[in-house]
Design an enzyme around this catalytic site. Structure first.
Site, PDB file in Angstrom:
ATOM      1  N   LYS A 175       2.189  26.044  -5.139  1.00 19.01           N
ATOM      2  CA  LYS A 175       2.930  25.002  -5.868  1.00 19.01           C
ATOM      3  C   LYS A 175       1.947  23.864  -6.110  1.00 19.01           C
ATOM      4  O   LYS A 175       1.823  22.941  -5.317  1.00 19.01           O
ATOM      5  CB  LYS A 175       4.130  24.539  -5.033  1.00 19.01           C
ATOM      6  CG  LYS A 175       5.337  24.077  -5.827  1.00 19.01           C
ATOM      7  CD  LYS A 175       5.053  22.925  -6.758  1.00 19.01           C
ATOM      8  CE  LYS A 175       4.955  21.610  -6.039  1.00 19.01           C
ATOM      9  NZ  LYS A 175       4.467  20.503  -6.908  1.00 19.01           N
ATOM     10  N   GLY A 228      -1.818  16.377   0.715  1.00 18.91           N
ATOM     11  CA  GLY A 228      -1.097  15.346  -0.031  1.00 18.91           C
ATOM     12  C   GLY A 228      -0.904  14.113   0.822  1.00 18.91           C
ATOM     13  O   GLY A 228      -1.651  13.869   1.777  1.00 18.91           O
ATOM     14  N   THR A 230       0.665  11.275   3.427  1.00 12.95           N
ATOM     15  CA  THR A 230       1.163  11.309   4.808  1.00 12.95           C
ATOM     16  C   THR A 230       2.695  11.247   4.844  1.00 12.95           C
ATOM     17  O   THR A 230       3.329  11.931   5.654  1.00 12.95           O
ATOM     18  CB  THR A 230       0.526  10.148   5.599  1.00 12.95           C
ATOM     19  OG1 THR A 230      -0.887  10.362   5.611  1.00 12.95           O
ATOM     20  CG2 THR A 230       1.023  10.078   7.035  1.00 12.95           C
ATOM     21  N   ALA A 231       3.291  10.471   3.923  1.00 15.54           N
ATOM     22  CA  ALA A 231       4.757  10.364   3.910  1.00 15.54           C
ATOM     23  C   ALA A 231       5.371  11.714   3.530  1.00 15.54           C
ATOM     24  O   ALA A 231       6.356  12.156   4.151  1.00 15.54           O
ATOM     25  CB  ALA A 231       5.198   9.284   2.924  1.00 15.54           C
ATOM     26  N   THR A 232       4.778  12.411   2.565  1.00 15.42           N
ATOM     27  CA  THR A 232       5.307  13.724   2.159  1.00 15.42           C
ATOM     28  C   THR A 232       5.192  14.705   3.323  1.00 15.42           C
ATOM     29  O   THR A 232       6.084  15.533   3.541  1.00 15.42           O
ATOM     30  CB  THR A 232       4.523  14.271   0.941  1.00 15.42           C
ATOM     31  OG1 THR A 232       4.468  13.251  -0.039  1.00 15.42           O
ATOM     32  CG2 THR A 232       5.175  15.498   0.366  1.00 15.42           C
ATOM     33  N   ALA A 233       4.089  14.615   4.058  1.00 10.79           N
ATOM     34  CA  ALA A 233       3.908  15.515   5.201  1.00 10.79           C
ATOM     35  C   ALA A 233       5.033  15.332   6.214  1.00 10.79           C
ATOM     36  O   ALA A 233       5.502  16.299   6.824  1.00 10.79           O
ATOM     37  CB  ALA A 233       2.562  15.267   5.869  1.00 10.79           C
ATOM     38  N   GLU A 250      -3.312  18.337   5.478  1.00  8.46           N
ATOM     39  CA  GLU A 250      -4.496  17.517   5.179  1.00  8.46           C
ATOM     40  C   GLU A 250      -3.999  16.296   4.436  1.00  8.46           C
ATOM     41  O   GLU A 250      -3.557  16.408   3.291  1.00  8.46           O
ATOM     42  CB  GLU A 250      -5.465  18.281   4.264  1.00  8.46           C
ATOM     43  CG  GLU A 250      -5.866  19.649   4.748  1.00  8.46           C
ATOM     44  CD  GLU A 250      -6.992  19.605   5.760  1.00  8.46           C
ATOM     45  OE1 GLU A 250      -7.455  18.502   6.106  1.00  8.46           O
ATOM     46  OE2 GLU A 250      -7.387  20.681   6.206  1.00  8.46           O
ATOM     47  N   CYS A 284      -9.452  11.862  -0.827  1.00  6.69           N
ATOM     48  CA  CYS A 284      -8.972  11.414   0.489  1.00  6.69           C
ATOM     49  C   CYS A 284     -10.131  10.947   1.365  1.00  6.69           C
ATOM     50  O   CYS A 284      -9.938  10.182   2.299  1.00  6.69           O
ATOM     51  CB  CYS A 284      -8.193  12.517   1.173  1.00  6.69           C
ATOM     52  SG  CYS A 284      -9.083  14.078   1.255  1.00  6.69           S
ATOM     53  N   GLU A 390      -3.351   3.308   2.593  1.00  9.67           N
ATOM     54  CA  GLU A 390      -4.172   4.086   1.663  1.00  9.67           C
ATOM     55  C   GLU A 390      -3.847   3.667   0.225  1.00  9.67           C
ATOM     56  O   GLU A 390      -2.718   3.842  -0.242  1.00  9.67           O
ATOM     57  CB  GLU A 390      -3.911   5.596   1.841  1.00  9.67           C
ATOM     58  CG  GLU A 390      -4.891   6.405   1.000  1.00  9.67           C
ATOM     59  CD  GLU A 390      -4.705   7.907   1.131  1.00  9.67           C
ATOM     60  OE1 GLU A 390      -3.574   8.379   1.075  1.00  9.67           O
ATOM     61  OE2 GLU A 390      -5.729   8.601   1.276  1.00  9.67           O
TER      62      GLU A 390
HETATM   63  O1  TXE Z   1       1.486  12.916  -3.237  1.00  8.60           O
HETATM   64  P1  TXE Z   1       2.415  14.020  -2.712  1.00  8.60           P
HETATM   65  P2  TXE Z   1       1.825  11.714  -4.243  1.00  8.60           P
HETATM   66  C1  TXE Z   1      -1.838  10.185  -1.016  1.00  8.60           C
HETATM   67  C2  TXE Z   1      -2.260   8.982  -1.815  1.00  8.60           C
HETATM   68  C3  TXE Z   1      -1.181   8.863  -2.828  1.00  8.60           C
HETATM   69  C4  TXE Z   1       0.008   9.246  -1.990  1.00  8.60           C
HETATM   70  C5  TXE Z   1       1.198   9.723  -2.755  1.00  8.60           C
HETATM   71  O2  TXE Z   1      -2.250   7.838  -1.003  1.00  8.60           O
HETATM   72  O3  TXE Z   1      -1.051   7.570  -3.341  1.00  8.60           O
HETATM   73  O4  TXE Z   1      -0.458  10.312  -1.191  1.00  8.60           O
HETATM   74  O5  TXE Z   1       0.795  10.656  -3.734  1.00  8.60           O
HETATM   75  C6  TXE Z   1       4.131  18.103  -3.335  1.00  8.60           C
HETATM   76  N1  TXE Z   1       8.094  19.235  -0.274  1.00  8.60           N
HETATM   77  N2  TXE Z   1      -2.488  11.410  -1.444  1.00  8.60           N
HETATM   78  O6  TXE Z   1       3.196  11.202  -4.011  1.00  8.60           O
HETATM   79  O7  TXE Z   1       3.835  13.753  -3.142  1.00  8.60           O
HETATM   80  C7  TXE Z   1       3.777  17.552  -4.688  1.00  8.60           C
HETATM   81  O8  TXE Z   1       4.554  18.148  -5.700  1.00  8.60           O
HETATM   82  C8  TXE Z   1       7.054  19.992  -0.646  1.00  8.60           C
HETATM   83  C9  TXE Z   1      -3.570  11.871  -0.618  1.00  8.60           C
HETATM   84  O9  TXE Z   1       1.518  12.149  -5.589  1.00  8.60           O
HETATM   85  O10 TXE Z   1       2.136  14.155  -1.284  1.00  8.60           O
HETATM   86  C10 TXE Z   1       2.305  17.901  -4.759  1.00  8.60           C
HETATM   87  O11 TXE Z   1       2.142  19.260  -5.119  1.00  8.60           O
HETATM   88  N3  TXE Z   1       6.071  19.548  -1.450  1.00  8.60           N
HETATM   89  C11 TXE Z   1      -4.024  13.195  -0.981  1.00  8.60           C
HETATM   90  C12 TXE Z   1       1.842  17.670  -3.315  1.00  8.60           C
HETATM   91  O12 TXE Z   1       3.027  17.726  -2.537  1.00  8.60           O
HETATM   92  C13 TXE Z   1       6.156  18.294  -1.904  1.00  8.60           C
HETATM   93  C14 TXE Z   1      -3.861  13.731  -2.301  1.00  8.60           C
HETATM   94  C15 TXE Z   1       1.145  16.337  -3.063  1.00  8.60           C
HETATM   95  O13 TXE Z   1       1.932  15.299  -3.549  1.00  8.60           O
HETATM   96  C16 TXE Z   1       7.228  17.450  -1.542  1.00  8.60           C
HETATM   97  C17 TXE Z   1      -2.719  13.185  -3.009  1.00  8.60           C
HETATM   98  C18 TXE Z   1       8.228  17.974  -0.697  1.00  8.60           C
HETATM   99  N4  TXE Z   1       9.282  17.256  -0.294  1.00  8.60           N
HETATM  100  C19 TXE Z   1      -2.109  12.046  -2.573  1.00  8.60           C
HETATM  101  N5  TXE Z   1       7.038  16.248  -2.145  1.00  8.60           N
HETATM  102  C20 TXE Z   1      -5.113  13.833  -0.172  1.00  8.60           C
HETATM  103  N6  TXE Z   1      -4.908  13.988   1.133  1.00  8.60           N
HETATM  104  O14 TXE Z   1      -6.123  14.244  -0.707  1.00  8.60           O
HETATM  105  C21 TXE Z   1       5.888  16.320  -2.852  1.00  8.60           C
HETATM  106  N7  TXE Z   1       5.358  17.564  -2.726  1.00  8.60           N
END
Ligand code: TXE
Length: 487
Positions: A175, A228, A230-233, A250, A284, A390
């Site tokens: 995805k 992605g 940290t909040a999504t994690a 990560e 990151c 971040e």
């Molecule tokens: O990332 P998301 P966002 C950080 C950076 C950025 C912040 C938010 O600070 O400003 O995260 O970015 C999928 N269940 N990084 O909101 O949402 C989403 O569709 C399953 C650091 O754009 O974390 C995408 O494919 N999946 C970073 C992926 O998660 C979900 C790189 C990452 O998006 C989901 C990017 C859910 N509930 C942002 N919600 C790094 N570590 O390199 C979202 N996704």
């Protein structure tokens, strides 16, 4: 009528339509350039079923044959490098030149590296004299792997997951980020051409809360690799809490660059420019807090600002552009919001957003694009939001420090622990500081020199788990101990 790139899901070896579509914007122009599927439970179910059906065949395919197919994937991708680089740039906003030199070559390398590193993997064996038993370990692929990748390095990070997952014998459902789906869709053609059997790789495009959530919750997906925010994690951990899935997370960083007075500034300044601003600061691993020893602070700052101001920001397709546009309007607003709030709180914006119009005196960038110039901020306190959170954009804070103990404490004083860069010519100090820094990777007198043999990942809020040659194989397989009693 405008022609859009029409991205389709790739399920069981076929491109399939999806009823709902989402707009995908070209960050440099602010215009819609692609339509992507708005997938949900139905599409994820179909993809997981296809992957589950393909699993027995792929997992039992001899390792050498899997490796040969994946090496062919790398060869075909390499032969289409220019085309992929242009698409990556248009989708993400980064310069084409950067995608040509970093993103796509690295994606090729990821596929090739993991295709071959799996061939060389050895397991453990141990003989017990009492009671007389031979133990050995053997590894089996986990099953259907869910791979969720972000928008900053779309092909680079997708293949960092895909390579080891496939080489270890798993089948996958990917995805990619809804903001950057085009190259992953193009890649499906490469996978088919190389002979990856139907169902082994499935791509489902759509948003995180809908397609991503359906994938992470799916009971037939025992493993999730996520890169992605940290909040999504946190959302993913909560969604999978009752299912005992294998998770690799990560996440973000608030990485420190530490520059001691004996550092080689000729090397350190250009590298710190790169570590702060490459890919628009959307890596990151980018440096976002630069600590400079007080005796060289003024000299460093003057040169650092001059080099940041000389960066060419603009049309990503122009060969001399070094920085392109941020990925989305919302993300650009988030980044500039941090700068604005820091300035309102008393920080000094030395250059960049709101100050500079470019080295040639003009503002030769598309006003509809999401451009933010390289921004350096000083006069901040360690507990200010811009020093703690971040930002993930071309923004770096520079602050002075007096001694080693103090700088280690301050560098560690954030919730993140992804990486750090230390600059000094004193070898003992270098090792001492590297050991004390709370980070998954410490670079010394360099930055982003990545050896795929080494574990990669973060501590604290920067993640859980490590990936790399051995670590990836460990993550994408279940290890089994076999104990044979010897009479
Ligand atoms: O990332 P998301 P966002 C950080 C950076 C950025 C912040 C938010 O600070 O400003 O995260 O970015 C999928 N269940 N990084 O909101 O949402 C989403 O569709 C399953 C650091 O754009 O974390 C995408 O494919 N999946 C970073 C992926 O998660 C979900 C790189 C990452 O998006 C989901 C990017 C859910 N509930 C942002 N919600 C790094 N570590 O390199 C979202 N996704």
């Amino acid at each position: 009528m405008t022609e859009f790139v029409q991205v389709k899901n790739f399920i069981n070896g076929k491109f399939t339509d999806c009823v709902g579509l989402l707009d995908s914007f070209n960050p440099a122009t602010g215009e819609v350039w692609a339509k992507i599927p708005d997938s949900g439970q139905y599409e994820v179910d179909a993809a997981v079923n296809a992957a589950a059906q393909a699993f027995p065949g792929w997992s039992q395919t001899p390792q050498a044959k899997r490796s040969a197919i994946l090496q062919k994937v790398a060869d075909i991708l390499e032969s289409r490098l220019d085309e992929f680089a242009v698409a990556e740039s248009r989708d993400q906003g980064k310069p084409v030149s950067l995608a040509k030199r970093m993103d796509i070559p690295r994606a090729v390398h990821n596929m090739r590296f993991f295709a071959t590193s799996c061939l060389n993997h050895q397991e453990k064996a141990n003989y017990m004299d009492i009671p007389g038993a031979l133990n050995y370990t053997t590894r089996l692929p986990v099953g259907v792997a869910g791979l969720i990748s972000p928008w900053n390095l779309p092909m680079y990070l997708l293949t960092f997951k895909l390579g080891p997952a496939l080489a270890s014998g798993n089948t996958v459902v990917c995805k990619p980020s809804e903001m950057t789906s085009v190259t992953a869709w193009m890649f499906c053609e490469v996978l088919s051409e190389a002979g990856v059997p139907p169902g082994v790789v499935n791509m489902v495009f759509g948003t995180g809360p809908k397609a991503g959530d359906a994938l992470v919750r799916h009971p037939s997906v025992p493993l999730i690799s996520f890169t992605g925010g940290t909040a999504t994690a946190g959302v993913i951990r909560a969604a999978t809490a009752t299912q005992c899935k294998k998770l690799s997370l990560e996440l973000g960083g608030k990485n420190a660059g530490i520059i001691f007075e004996d550092a080689d500034l000729e090397k350190c300044i250009p590298t710190t420019i790169r570590s702060s601003f490459v890919n628009q600061g959307e890596v990151c691993l980018c440096t976002s807090r630069v600590f400079v020893q007080r005796s060289i602070y003024d000299r460093f700052l003057e040169k650092f600002i001059a080099e940041a101001r000389a960066i060419k920001v603009g049309d990503p397709s122009a060969p001399d552009t070094w920085m392109g546009a941020l990925v989305s309007k919302e993300h650009a607003a988030k980044v500039t919001g941090y700068i604005q709030r820091a300035a309102e709180g008393g920080a000094t914006v030395q250059c960049g957003h709101g100050i500079d119009t470019g080295i040639d005196g003009s503002n030769a960038i598309n006003p509809k694009g999401y451009f933010v110039r390289p921004t350096i901020i000083t006069d901040v306190k360690d507990d200010d939001a811009i020093m703690q959170e971040e930002v993930f954009g071309p923004v770096v804070c520079v602050v002075p420090f007096d001694n080693e103990e103090e700088v280690v404490r301050r560098a560690n004083g954030v919730q993140y622990g992804l990486c750090a860069a230390v600059w000094t010519s004193d070898a003992s100090r270098l090792h001492r500081v590297a050991r004390k820094l709370e980070a998954g990777t410490v670079w010394a007198n360099c930055w982003l020199v990545r050896d795929l043999h080494m574990p990669f990942g973060g501590c604290k809020s920067s993640g859980v788990g490590r990936e790399g040659a051995v670590d990836s194989i460990e993550f994408y397989t279940e290890v089994k101990t076999v104990c044979v009693q010897i009479e």
